[in-house]
Each structure stands twice: as C-alpha cells, then as structure tokens.
Design a protein around this motif. Sequence first.
Motif, PDB file in Angstrom:
ATOM      1  N   GLU A 205      26.879 -13.484  31.230  1.00  0.00           N
ATOM      2  CA  GLU A 205      27.473 -14.113  30.045  1.00  0.00           C
ATOM      3  C   GLU A 205      28.023 -15.495  30.374  1.00  0.00           C
ATOM      4  O   GLU A 205      27.847 -16.449  29.612  1.00  0.00           O
ATOM      5  N   GLU A 206      28.706 -15.615  31.526  1.00  0.00           N
ATOM      6  CA  GLU A 206      29.244 -16.918  31.919  1.00  0.00           C
ATOM      7  C   GLU A 206      28.119 -17.919  32.157  1.00  0.00           C
ATOM      8  O   GLU A 206      28.215 -19.093  31.771  1.00  0.00           O
ATOM      9  N   HIS A 231      20.766 -24.078  27.052  1.00  0.00           N
ATOM     10  CA  HIS A 231      21.646 -25.080  26.442  1.00  0.00           C
ATOM     11  C   HIS A 231      21.974 -24.762  24.990  1.00  0.00           C
ATOM     12  O   HIS A 231      22.921 -25.317  24.431  1.00  0.00           O
ATOM     13  N   GLN A 232      21.201 -23.861  24.378  1.00  0.00           N
ATOM     14  CA  GLN A 232      21.418 -23.545  22.963  1.00  0.00           C
ATOM     15  C   GLN A 232      22.591 -22.606  22.724  1.00  0.00           C
ATOM     16  O   GLN A 232      23.001 -22.415  21.574  1.00  0.00           O
ATOM     17  N   TYR A 233      23.162 -22.031  23.793  1.00  0.00           N
ATOM     18  CA  TYR A 233      24.254 -21.066  23.623  1.00  0.00           C
ATOM     19  C   TYR A 233      25.605 -21.715  23.893  1.00  0.00           C
ATOM     20  O   TYR A 233      25.724 -22.629  24.697  1.00  0.00           O
ATOM     21  N   SER A 234      26.628 -21.208  23.211  1.00  0.00           N
ATOM     22  CA  SER A 234      27.996 -21.666  23.419  1.00  0.00           C
ATOM     23  C   SER A 234      28.921 -20.448  23.414  1.00  0.00           C
ATOM     24  O   SER A 234      28.482 -19.301  23.214  1.00  0.00           O
ATOM     25  N   LEU A 235      30.208 -20.710  23.627  1.00  0.00           N
ATOM     26  CA  LEU A 235      31.179 -19.616  23.622  1.00  0.00           C
ATOM     27  C   LEU A 235      31.259 -18.932  22.265  1.00  0.00           C
ATOM     28  O   LEU A 235      31.708 -17.781  22.173  1.00  0.00           O
ATOM     29  N   ASN A 236      30.826 -19.595  21.218  1.00  0.00           N
ATOM     30  CA  ASN A 236      30.850 -18.993  19.883  1.00  0.00           C
ATOM     31  C   ASN A 236      29.695 -18.030  19.641  1.00  0.00           C
ATOM     32  O   ASN A 236      29.646 -17.377  18.599  1.00  0.00           O
ATOM     33  N   PHE A 243      21.975 -14.102  21.630  1.00  0.00           N
ATOM     34  CA  PHE A 243      22.710 -14.133  22.891  1.00  0.00           C
ATOM     35  C   PHE A 243      22.542 -12.809  23.632  1.00  0.00           C
ATOM     36  O   PHE A 243      22.284 -12.782  24.841  1.00  0.00           O
ATOM     37  N   GLN A 244      22.681 -11.712  22.916  1.00  0.00           N
ATOM     38  CA  GLN A 244      22.546 -10.399  23.539  1.00  0.00           C
ATOM     39  C   GLN A 244      21.125 -10.169  24.052  1.00  0.00           C
ATOM     40  O   GLN A 244      20.926  -9.562  25.111  1.00  0.00           O
ATOM     41  N   ALA A 245      20.137 -10.666  23.321  1.00  0.00           N
ATOM     42  CA  ALA A 245      18.752 -10.533  23.770  1.00  0.00           C
ATOM     43  C   ALA A 245      18.519 -11.333  25.050  1.00  0.00           C
ATOM     44  O   ALA A 245      17.842 -10.871  25.975  1.00  0.00           O
ATOM     45  N   HIS A 249      17.511  -9.843  28.688  1.00  0.00           N
ATOM     46  CA  HIS A 249      16.333 -10.330  29.406  1.00  0.00           C
ATOM     47  C   HIS A 249      16.698 -10.710  30.838  1.00  0.00           C
ATOM     48  O   HIS A 249      15.974 -10.353  31.789  1.00  0.00           O
ATOM     49  N   ILE A 250      17.808 -11.417  31.015  1.00  0.00           N
ATOM     50  CA  ILE A 250      18.232 -11.816  32.361  1.00  0.00           C
ATOM     51  C   ILE A 250      18.584 -10.582  33.196  1.00  0.00           C
ATOM     52  O   ILE A 250      18.268 -10.510  34.390  1.00  0.00           O
ATOM     53  N   HIS A 251      19.233  -9.605  32.565  1.00  0.00           N
ATOM     54  CA  HIS A 251      19.582  -8.373  33.294  1.00  0.00           C
ATOM     55  C   HIS A 251      18.326  -7.695  33.833  1.00  0.00           C
ATOM     56  O   HIS A 251      18.302  -7.221  34.978  1.00  0.00           O
ATOM     57  N   HIS A 252      17.261  -7.669  33.041  1.00  0.00           N
ATOM     58  CA  HIS A 252      16.023  -7.043  33.501  1.00  0.00           C
ATOM     59  C   HIS A 252      15.339  -7.870  34.581  1.00  0.00           C
ATOM     60  O   HIS A 252      14.642  -7.317  35.445  1.00  0.00           O
TER      61      HIS A 252
END
Length: 280
Positions: A205-206, A231-236, A243-245, A249-252
């Motif tokens: 997430e960070e 770059h498309q993601y922010s804290l919001n 974001f969850q997808a 994906h990164i977790h896998h």
Amino acid sequence: MSQLTTAEPLLQVNALDIEYRTRERRVRATHDVSFDVWPGDRFILLGPSGCGKSSLLKSVGGFIKPLRGEITLAGSRISAPGPDRMMVFQEFDQLPPWKTVLQNVMFPLIASRKATRAEARDQALYFLDKVGLANFANALPHTLSGGMKQRVAIARALAMRPRMLLMDEPFAALDALTRRTMQEELLSLWDEERFTLLFVTHSIEEALVVGSRILVLSPHPGRVRAELNCHQYSLNDFGSPAFQAAASHIHHLLFPPAVNVPSSSAIQELDHVTATVYSS
C-alpha cells in the motif's frame, strides 16, 4: 502530479549482484538486478524481507560495493558515498543527540563546505519550515517524537539539495496515523521541490501511494519480478476497486500461488492409467 523527464535516466543500475558474508557463509542478496530512475521519479524498491532491497539502496548510496554490475549517477560510476545522494534511515537515532535540531540540519552543509554558516542556517531554517518544525529549531533530539525526528532527518537530507534522496523504510517504525501523516508530508514536499526519490518499503500500500514507479523484487535472492507504473494512485485511493486490484496483483507477483505437486501415489496411479490406455 506531473513527472519530470529528460533524454537520459539520472540513475542506471545494470546487472547488479550483491553478496555479504556471515560467520558461516557468503549470502547472495540480489541477482542480476537492473533498473533506471529518471529525474523527478519516486521510485520504489518493493519486496519481502531478505530480498536485498536495502542492500540495493546502500549500493546506490555507495556504502556497499556490488559483486558484479555497475551503478551510474548522471553518467558517473558510483564507487563511494557522496553529498549528491543523501540517505534517511528507519532508525530514529540517526541525529547526533548533542546537536540541536537546527545544528543537525546545518551540519552536513558546513562539513561538506557547500555553504557558509550563514547560508547553512538559512537553508536549514527553510527546510525545517517545510517539514513543520521551525518552532523546534533549538530543541534537542531526545525531546522529539519519532515522527518529528524523521522530519528533521528529511529536512537535513533535502537541505543538501542532493541529486537523489534515498529512504530506507523511513516510516516503518511509526504508528499507523503518524505514518500516514508522514506519507502525506513527503508527497507534499515532492510537489514543491520535485526531488528524485529512491524509497525502500515492504508495504504494498505504501509503495502504491508514495511511488510513481515500483520495482517488484522476488524473495531471496532479490531478482526483478516486474516494474510497474503507479503514479495514478494517491492516499485518497485507499479502498477503491482499482487500488485494491493493483495491490492484489502486486501481492501475487511477490507471492505466486504454490503449484500443487502430485504425491508419489498419485504419480503411480497416473502411470498405471497411462499404461492401460496405451495397451488397450
């Protein structure tokens, strides 16, 4: 946030192998790792514990000599630490305790002869104001919270106007609320100063909210598993489907599903079925 680009990468890491020695043996930390960092990037090294991401960061800082491969900054090979790469560590005790907050931020500027004492004071006060600590300039480090100490360390690093800011899990030891605040402040500083950031974390997430690009490293020894734009993601965006997808994906990528290996009895049964088919 817009990205700054030039014709050439600022940092180039090429086919890096890093090893270190324990009492018992030599350990391979990374294998054949390559990546480029462009001016203005917020580049994340992401991976599980033991994948060599901190070793990579320290090699870029000039503190660890790689076994094989090459690191260049603005075309010059890195062989030692230098003021063009300032590092912020995870530990809160990275500030000399006998120096005030202001003295801590001024010290590298004076020691490296990049500024006179008067210039160093002005530069230090400028960045202490940027991190919200102008009123604590005369405080000693032991009177500060963990988050405040990290702000001082960030101010001290940015006051040097380095080509690249190196951060080794700087918020990992903070509580969740302080960590979120520090992430917001770091992004706000980047918006104003547009420094180039190389940031180590093991938090997916960070990585997504702090970074503009992520290098995903495999478990020990660290190899490049993927390089992703974020770059498309922010804290919001926490909790949003996209974001969850991306996090899933990164977790896998980090932890691929285990392949079920047939048991010996199942293999024998399969051989028996195959033999029956071919004999019929």
